[in-house]
Design a protein around this motif. Structure first.
Motif, mmCIF file in Angstrom:
data_model
loop_
_atom_site.group_PDB
_atom_site.id
_atom_site.type_symbol
_atom_site.label_atom_id
_atom_site.label_comp_id
_atom_site.label_asym_id
_atom_site.label_seq_id
_atom_site.Cartn_x
_atom_site.Cartn_y
_atom_site.Cartn_z
ATOM 1 N N VAL A 120 23.322 -11.031 54.359
ATOM 2 C CA VAL A 120 22.399 -11.380 55.141
ATOM 3 C C VAL A 120 22.102 -10.541 56.429
ATOM 4 O O VAL A 120 22.531 -9.510 56.528
ATOM 5 N N GLN A 121 20.971 -11.006 56.977
ATOM 6 C CA GLN A 121 20.239 -10.199 58.137
ATOM 7 C C GLN A 121 20.917 -10.886 59.402
ATOM 8 O O GLN A 121 21.131 -12.052 59.577
ATOM 9 N N LEU A 138 27.237 -8.036 54.446
ATOM 10 C CA LEU A 138 27.739 -8.685 53.184
ATOM 11 C C LEU A 138 28.956 -9.567 53.600
ATOM 12 O O LEU A 138 30.034 -9.204 54.288
ATOM 13 N N LEU A 139 28.617 -10.684 53.618
ATOM 14 C CA LEU A 139 29.773 -11.803 54.046
ATOM 15 C C LEU A 139 30.259 -12.618 52.870
ATOM 16 O O LEU A 139 29.583 -12.783 51.906
ATOM 17 N N LEU A 140 31.517 -12.749 52.908
ATOM 18 C CA LEU A 140 32.404 -13.432 52.027
ATOM 19 C C LEU A 140 32.540 -14.839 52.833
ATOM 20 O O LEU A 140 33.191 -14.819 53.564
ATOM 21 N N LEU A 150 32.405 -8.253 55.069
ATOM 22 C CA LEU A 150 33.186 -7.308 54.445
ATOM 23 C C LEU A 150 32.528 -5.860 54.378
ATOM 24 O O LEU A 150 33.427 -4.895 54.802
ATOM 25 N N LEU A 151 31.161 -5.763 54.518
ATOM 26 C CA LEU A 151 30.611 -4.604 54.867
ATOM 27 C C LEU A 151 29.350 -4.825 55.883
ATOM 28 O O LEU A 151 28.820 -5.795 55.966
ATOM 29 N N THR A 152 28.964 -3.596 56.564
ATOM 30 C CA THR A 152 27.541 -3.859 57.286
ATOM 31 C C THR A 152 27.049 -2.404 57.126
ATOM 32 O O THR A 152 27.453 -1.452 56.869
ATOM 33 N N ASP A 153 25.630 -2.399 57.498
ATOM 34 C CA ASP A 153 24.943 -1.072 57.226
ATOM 35 C C ASP A 153 24.984 -0.459 58.347
ATOM 36 O O ASP A 153 24.295 0.779 58.442
ATOM 37 N N HIS A 154 25.732 -0.727 59.468
ATOM 38 C CA HIS A 154 25.996 -0.007 60.596
ATOM 39 C C HIS A 154 27.357 0.418 60.936
ATOM 40 O O HIS A 154 27.626 0.905 61.963
ATOM 41 N N ASN A 155 28.059 0.336 59.843
ATOM 42 C CA ASN A 155 29.765 0.729 60.099
ATOM 43 C C ASN A 155 29.641 2.325 59.813
ATOM 44 O O ASN A 155 28.871 2.920 59.552
ATOM 45 N N ALA A 156 31.036 2.783 60.051
ATOM 46 C CA ALA A 156 31.288 3.936 59.886
ATOM 47 C C ALA A 156 31.156 4.613 58.335
ATOM 48 O O ALA A 156 30.952 5.690 58.225
ATOM 49 N N ASP A 157 30.970 3.724 57.494
ATOM 50 C CA ASP A 157 30.843 3.965 55.953
ATOM 51 C C ASP A 157 29.358 4.046 55.600
ATOM 52 O O ASP A 157 29.031 5.102 54.589
ATOM 53 N N PHE A 158 28.356 3.436 56.109
ATOM 54 C CA PHE A 158 27.208 3.325 55.863
ATOM 55 C C PHE A 158 26.184 3.518 56.663
ATOM 56 O O PHE A 158 24.931 3.250 56.573
ATOM 57 N N LEU A 159 26.483 3.958 57.928
ATOM 58 C CA LEU A 159 25.410 4.354 59.251
ATOM 59 C C LEU A 159 24.377 5.395 58.222
ATOM 60 O O LEU A 159 24.954 6.470 57.975
ATOM 61 N N SER A 168 26.806 -0.727 47.242
ATOM 62 C CA SER A 168 28.111 -1.270 47.326
ATOM 63 C C SER A 168 28.239 -2.732 47.406
ATOM 64 O O SER A 168 29.102 -3.353 46.872
ATOM 65 N N ALA A 169 27.293 -3.423 48.037
ATOM 66 C CA ALA A 169 26.963 -4.568 48.171
ATOM 67 C C ALA A 169 26.798 -5.262 47.010
ATOM 68 O O ALA A 169 27.530 -6.445 46.367
ATOM 69 N N ASP A 170 26.047 -4.648 46.078
ATOM 70 C CA ASP A 170 25.891 -5.178 44.638
ATOM 71 C C ASP A 170 26.980 -5.397 43.946
ATOM 72 O O ASP A 170 27.347 -6.215 43.142
ATOM 73 N N THR A 171 27.694 -4.140 44.098
ATOM 74 C CA THR A 171 29.037 -4.017 43.294
ATOM 75 C C THR A 171 30.124 -4.906 43.639
ATOM 76 O O THR A 171 30.679 -5.570 42.942
ATOM 77 N N VAL A 172 30.299 -5.382 44.945
ATOM 78 C CA VAL A 172 31.180 -6.431 45.390
ATOM 79 C C VAL A 172 30.708 -7.677 45.005
ATOM 80 O O VAL A 172 31.523 -8.442 44.491
ATOM 81 N N GLU A 173 29.254 -8.159 45.077
ATOM 82 C CA GLU A 173 28.806 -9.276 44.529
ATOM 83 C C GLU A 173 28.793 -9.340 42.955
ATOM 84 O O GLU A 173 29.277 -10.410 42.474
ATOM 85 N N ALA A 174 28.899 -8.550 42.247
ATOM 86 C CA ALA A 174 29.125 -8.421 40.806
ATOM 87 C C ALA A 174 30.508 -8.740 40.738
ATOM 88 O O ALA A 174 30.861 -9.429 39.490
ATOM 89 N N TRP A 175 31.699 -8.179 41.048
ATOM 90 C CA TRP A 175 33.116 -8.378 41.108
ATOM 91 C C TRP A 175 33.267 -9.864 41.618
ATOM 92 O O TRP A 175 34.071 -10.652 40.666
ATOM 93 N N SER A 176 32.433 -10.492 42.321
ATOM 94 C CA SER A 176 32.642 -11.870 42.854
ATOM 95 C C SER A 176 32.187 -12.692 41.588
ATOM 96 O O SER A 176 32.592 -13.694 41.324
#
Length: 182
Positions: A120-121, A138-140, A150-159, A168-176
């Motif tokens: 979501v935006q 990416l919201l659960l 779960l993930l944001t595009d401005h955190n320390a991993d994805f800035l 990564s969002a697509d992968t977590v959605e695929a696991w879901s």
């Protein structure tokens, strides 16, 4: 010394982009992305500081001030523990559910408690600081309780790594999609 929590499994390299769940064993907790440069740099600086504090502990112990050396040793151990926890922070997935690891807490949600995982935006925190900017998250969505980011595009991993966030969002959605009951 290998640090398995530092890197994602090799299954997420460029050769397997068409495979959503490339693992043979889905029972192990896995992070579907590599830690970002901001997170790794902060942990490296903290470990560097801890090494100087350990050196100070040795010098203080050699001078005969055992309580001061013990205090320095404790501070260095705390710094090392925080740096390692920083490297473990993030979203982990397995057949059992999804796990959100933060600095002080870990939240595990079984897949049968998940109603949706979607991107979501919305306003997101910039590098985990109180300042918010417009971005993607990416919201659960759980059966009970508030949505868990779960993930944001401005955190320390994805800035500044939009492609890595999308992947990564697509992968977590695929696991879901694979393990969430229909």
């Amino acid at each position: 010394m290998p640090l398995p929590f530092l890197t994602a499994d090799r299954a997420f390299d460029a050769t397997t982009e068409d495979v959503a769940l490339p693992f043979d064993d889905h029972d192990h907790w896995r992070r579907p992305y590599r830690p970002g440069p901001w997170r790794v740099a902060a942990a490296a600086l903290l470990l560097l500081l801890a090494s100087f504090v350990l050196l100070a502990a040795v010098i203080t112990a050699a001078a005969g001030a055992v309580p001061g050396a013990a205090l320095c040793l404790g501070l260095a151990a705390l710094g090392i523990a925080v740096a390692l926890r920083m490297l473990r922070m993030g979203t982990w997935v397995s057949r059992h559910g999804v796990r959100r690891v933060s600095l002080l807490t870990t939240t595990t949600v079984p897949w049968n408690q998940v109603t949706a995982v979607r991107t979501v935006q919305q306003p997101v925190r910039w590098l985990g600081l109180p300042r918010t900017v417009q971005g993607q998250a990416l919201l659960l969505v759980r059966r009970r309780g508030e949505p868990l980011p779960l993930l944001t595009d401005h955190n320390a991993d994805f800035l500044s790594r939009a492609v890595a966030f999308d992947r990564s969002a697509d992968t977590v959605e695929a696991w879901s999609d694979e393990y969430r009951p229909a």
